[in-house]
Design an enzyme around this catalytic site. Structure first.
Site, PDB file in Angstrom:
ATOM      1  N   ASP A  37       0.845  -1.183   0.000  1.00 33.95           N
ATOM      2  CA  ASP A  37       0.000   0.000   0.000  1.00 33.95           C
ATOM      3  C   ASP A  37       0.887   1.242   0.000  1.00 33.95           C
ATOM      4  O   ASP A  37       1.880   1.297   0.737  1.00 33.95           O
ATOM      5  CB  ASP A  37      -0.869  -0.010   1.268  1.00 33.95           C
ATOM      6  CG  ASP A  37      -2.323   0.269   0.962  1.00 33.95           C
ATOM      7  OD1 ASP A  37      -2.597   1.357   0.439  1.00 33.95           O
ATOM      8  OD2 ASP A  37      -3.169  -0.592   1.251  1.00 33.95           O
ATOM      9  N   ASP A  84      -3.264   4.541  -2.312  1.00 40.21           N
ATOM     10  CA  ASP A  84      -4.370   5.046  -1.511  1.00 40.21           C
ATOM     11  C   ASP A  84      -4.848   6.420  -2.017  1.00 40.21           C
ATOM     12  O   ASP A  84      -4.019   7.318  -2.220  1.00 40.21           O
ATOM     13  CB  ASP A  84      -3.864   5.182  -0.065  1.00 40.21           C
ATOM     14  CG  ASP A  84      -4.976   5.394   0.932  1.00 40.21           C
ATOM     15  OD1 ASP A  84      -5.822   4.518   1.069  1.00 40.21           O
ATOM     16  OD2 ASP A  84      -4.977   6.467   1.586  1.00 40.21           O
ATOM     17  N   GLU A  99      -6.357   3.765  -6.089  1.00 39.64           N
ATOM     18  CA  GLU A  99      -7.687   3.915  -5.490  1.00 39.64           C
ATOM     19  C   GLU A  99      -8.181   5.298  -5.909  1.00 39.64           C
ATOM     20  O   GLU A  99      -7.603   6.318  -5.506  1.00 39.64           O
ATOM     21  CB  GLU A  99      -7.598   3.804  -3.972  1.00 39.64           C
ATOM     22  CG  GLU A  99      -8.982   3.763  -3.344  1.00 39.64           C
ATOM     23  CD  GLU A  99      -8.996   4.077  -1.855  1.00 39.64           C
ATOM     24  OE1 GLU A  99      -9.850   3.537  -1.144  1.00 39.64           O
ATOM     25  OE2 GLU A  99      -8.154   4.886  -1.400  1.00 39.64           O
ATOM     26  N   HIS A 150     -11.311  -3.935   2.774  1.00 40.60           N
ATOM     27  CA  HIS A 150     -11.321  -3.587   4.200  1.00 40.60           C
ATOM     28  C   HIS A 150     -12.193  -2.367   4.503  1.00 40.60           C
ATOM     29  O   HIS A 150     -12.418  -2.052   5.665  1.00 40.60           O
ATOM     30  CB  HIS A 150      -9.892  -3.344   4.670  1.00 40.60           C
ATOM     31  CG  HIS A 150      -9.268  -2.177   3.969  1.00 40.60           C
ATOM     32  ND1 HIS A 150      -8.978  -2.165   2.619  1.00 40.60           N
ATOM     33  CD2 HIS A 150      -8.911  -0.951   4.413  1.00 40.60           C
ATOM     34  CE1 HIS A 150      -8.473  -1.005   2.281  1.00 40.60           C
ATOM     35  NE2 HIS A 150      -8.424  -0.239   3.351  1.00 40.60           N
ATOM     36  N   ASP A 151     -12.648  -1.645   3.475  1.00 42.94           N
ATOM     37  CA  ASP A 151     -13.522  -0.480   3.690  1.00 42.94           C
ATOM     38  C   ASP A 151     -14.969  -0.778   3.341  1.00 42.94           C
ATOM     39  O   ASP A 151     -15.843   0.055   3.591  1.00 42.94           O
ATOM     40  CB  ASP A 151     -13.095   0.688   2.792  1.00 42.94           C
ATOM     41  CG  ASP A 151     -11.740   1.260   3.162  1.00 42.94           C
ATOM     42  OD1 ASP A 151     -11.380   1.205   4.344  1.00 42.94           O
ATOM     43  OD2 ASP A 151     -11.046   1.765   2.254  1.00 42.94           O
TER      44      ASP A 151
HETATM   45  C1  NOJ Z   1      -8.611   4.523   1.836  1.00 45.93           C
HETATM   46  C2  NOJ Z   1      -8.279   3.360   2.703  1.00 45.93           C
HETATM   47  O1  NOJ Z   1      -8.653   2.183   2.061  1.00 45.93           O
HETATM   48  C3  NOJ Z   1      -8.999   3.593   4.015  1.00 45.93           C
HETATM   49  O2  NOJ Z   1      -8.981   2.457   4.838  1.00 45.93           O
HETATM   50  C4  NOJ Z   1      -8.373   4.795   4.678  1.00 45.93           C
HETATM   51  O3  NOJ Z   1      -9.114   5.117   5.837  1.00 45.93           O
HETATM   52  C5  NOJ Z   1      -8.372   6.004   3.766  1.00 45.93           C
HETATM   53  N1  NOJ Z   1      -8.018   5.704   2.403  1.00 45.93           N
HETATM   54  C6  NOJ Z   1      -7.403   7.036   4.265  1.00 45.93           C
HETATM   55  O4  NOJ Z   1      -6.084   6.628   4.055  1.00 45.93           O
END
Ligand code: NOJ
Length: 545
Positions: free
Chosen positions: A98, A199, A250, A314-315
């Site tokens: 990451d 990210d 992302e 994970h989100d």
């Molecule tokens: C995206 C990540 O996947 C998430 O878990 C994180 O809270 C935010 N970006 C901030 O880095």
């Protein structure tokens, strides 16, 4: 379209803190991951994406980095990380890390220096502004808090944070920041990693004039601002192009046309992206909308660019809970979603535990939640006077804790994840849903994934085939073809809890169909078709002869 190893890959995401705990401290760790590498390899995946393992105060589970060059003791040490990389490579897999460079932790030495005085040479490494009329510089909202601005009382200026207060945004306009990040990227690439998941990479550039927006709640203004493509091209030129790696950005808030700009080969920026049209536009399943999104992205990227297919990480709440049926048809539904994600154009991503059909959680009290996004939003809403129970209900489905519970290895205490107290509660259904049970059952979701991945390795049509949706308006059936040269595959998915009948298009009536895979054990194999009766959540792939 150029053929590359990463287009042909299947990625397995390891959220290490919930993967496997080797030392009993309640957190998963890198040693635990090494111990389970054979399990991952056995599934057949090509690439492991590891969530952030760097030093961090863990305000946002590692996305608040205080040292980009070190491994957090919670995960292990640099030696163990080196061992992990070598063990991954020995097994013929690749490792991507990451890359979190929109922000650092407020404990990062760069920020500590930056906040120490207005004249510090690192002041401009972050985004500082004076108050306007004694208040925040503007009305922008952050992901996790009502304002992106936090007042630093010692220097009396505000700094910007797109996420938590403890995650100050870097100032990418400063070339020294960019060069420091590029050096850090080279440090990891020179260690031999195989790429980065980047990210919120489209947030690096902020709206130019820092003026108020009309609707601060819709935070799209934080991303895709002019200048972003120049920075990514610079990153490509200075760093990425010198390595044989994959990059996945992302990239929230993009339409297919905007997304294309980031991944078009000729633009020399990123290889592929995670877009959030599905997650953002579909809180719950909506097949017609889903098909439209797939079609639009396919058309935008077909000439140049590559998509990524995922429904959870994970989100985002586990897919069988959010988009399938996690009760009566959990097994069939998990297999159907897998069939879909592994046959749509783009790379499939598997989020740990998805391969055994893990589900979301159903907690009723805020004390049981751990996710900073959920807790902050809960407090904000309750402080407005809303009923706490109602607030929990409204936030529950999308809470990030749904996907963060530990991997369920077996039916012993804490699902065999840890000998200690897990950092986050184990989903109580571990006695039924766990790896041990899955590995014993030849018809399990796990082995179905293994077959799909194997099929993808041996049939280029699944990777490079043209995509055509045969029933864009059907609300329950998703039927599409993938075609490469003389190879034609037909994918049939009944995404509903009922039996459904598929009437074959006239032009296919003389074809013969050879079954490649199906998620019910007793599906027909060779036959000609006019109509087909499909059971709830039935998924089938046929080769058309
Ligand atoms: C995206 C990540 O996947 C998430 O878990 C994180 O809270 C935010 N970006 C901030 O880095």
């Amino acid at each position: 379209m150029k053929k590359t190893w990463w287009k042909e890959s299947v990625v397995y995401q390891v959220y290490w803190r919930s993967f496997f705990d080797s030392d009993g401290d309640g957190y998963g760790d890198l040693k635990g991951l090494i111990q389970k590498l054979d399990y991952i390899q056995h599934l057949g995946v090509d690439v492991i994406w590891l969530n952030p393992v760097y030093d961090s105060p863990d305000v946002d589970n590692g996305y608040d980095i205080s040292n980009y060059l070190g491994i957090t003791p919670r995960a292990g040490s640099m030696d163990i990380w080196e061992e992990l990389l070598s063990e991954v490579h020995t097994r013929g897999m690749k490792l991507i890390m990451d890359l979190v460079v929109n922000h650092t932790s407020s404990s990062h030495p760069w920020f500590i220096e930056s906040r120490s005085s207005i004249n510090n040479e690192k002041r401009d490494w972050y985004i500082w502004k004076d108050a306007v009329d004694g208040k925040e510089p503007n009305n922008w909202r952050s992901y996790f808090t009502p304002s992106v601005w936090e007042l630093d009382t010692s220097t009396n200026q505000y700094y910007m944070h797109s996420f938590a207060i403890e995650q100050p945004d870097l100032n990418w306009q400063n070339p020294n920041v960019r060069n420091a990040i590029y050096d850090m990227m080279k440090y990891w690439l020179d260690k031999g990693i195989d790429g980065f998941r980047m990210d919120v990479i489209n947030l690096l550039v902020k709206p130019k004039d820092f003026s108020n927006v009309e609707n601060p709640e819709k935070i799209h203004y934080l991303g895709n601002n002019p200048g972003i493509h120049e920075y990514l091209q610079e990153m490509h030129e200075k760093v990425l192009k010198h390595y044989d790696i994959m990059t996945v950005g992302e990239i929230p808030f993009v339409t297919p046309e905007m997304g294309r700009e980031y991944v078009a080969e000729e633009n020399k920026e990123l290889d592929t992206l995670f877009h959030f049209q599905i997650a953002d536009d579909m809180p719950t399943w909506d097949l017609v909308k889903y098909k439209k999104i797939q079609k639009d992205w396919y058309e935008a990227l077909v000439k140049s660019g590559w998509n990524s297919q995922f429904l959870n990480n994970h989100d985002h709440t586990r897919q069988v809970t959010r988009y399938g049926n996690d009760e009566q048809y959990r097994e069939q539904s998990a297999k159907l979603l897998a069939t879909m994600l592994h046959t749509l154009p783009g790379m499939p991503y598997i989020f740990q535990g998805e391969e055994i059909g893990m589900t979301g959680v159903h907690y009723d009290s805020i004390e049981e939640y751990n996710d900073i996004a959920m807790i902050n939003k809960y407090e904000e809403e309750v402080n407005k006077g809303r009923n706490p129970k109602e607030v929990i209900q409204s936030l529950k489905l999308l809470s990030r804790d749904n996907s963060r519970t530990p991997v369920q290895w077996d039916d012993t205490e804490n699902a065999g994840f840890t000998q200690g107290t897990p950092w986050i509660k184990v989903n109580p259904n571990y006695t039924k849903i766990n790896v041990k049970t899955a590995l014993k059952d030849p018809n399990s979701i796990y082995y179905y994934y293994q077959k799909l991945i194997d099929l993808r390795k041996n049939n280029e049509v699944m990777v490079y085939g043209q995509y055509h949706d045969l029933l864009p308006e059907d609300t329950n059936l998703y039927v599409y073809t993938r075609v490469l040269d003389n190879e034609k595959w037909l994918v049939i998915l009944n995404h509903s809890d009922e039996n459904r009948v598929l009437h074959f298009p006239e032009r296919y009536k003389n074809n013969r169909f050879k079954q490649i895979i199906g998620n019910y054990e007793d599906a027909e194999s060779h036959s000609t078709k006019e109509i087909m009766n499909l059971r709830p959540h039935e998924a089938l792939i046929y080769q058309m002869i």
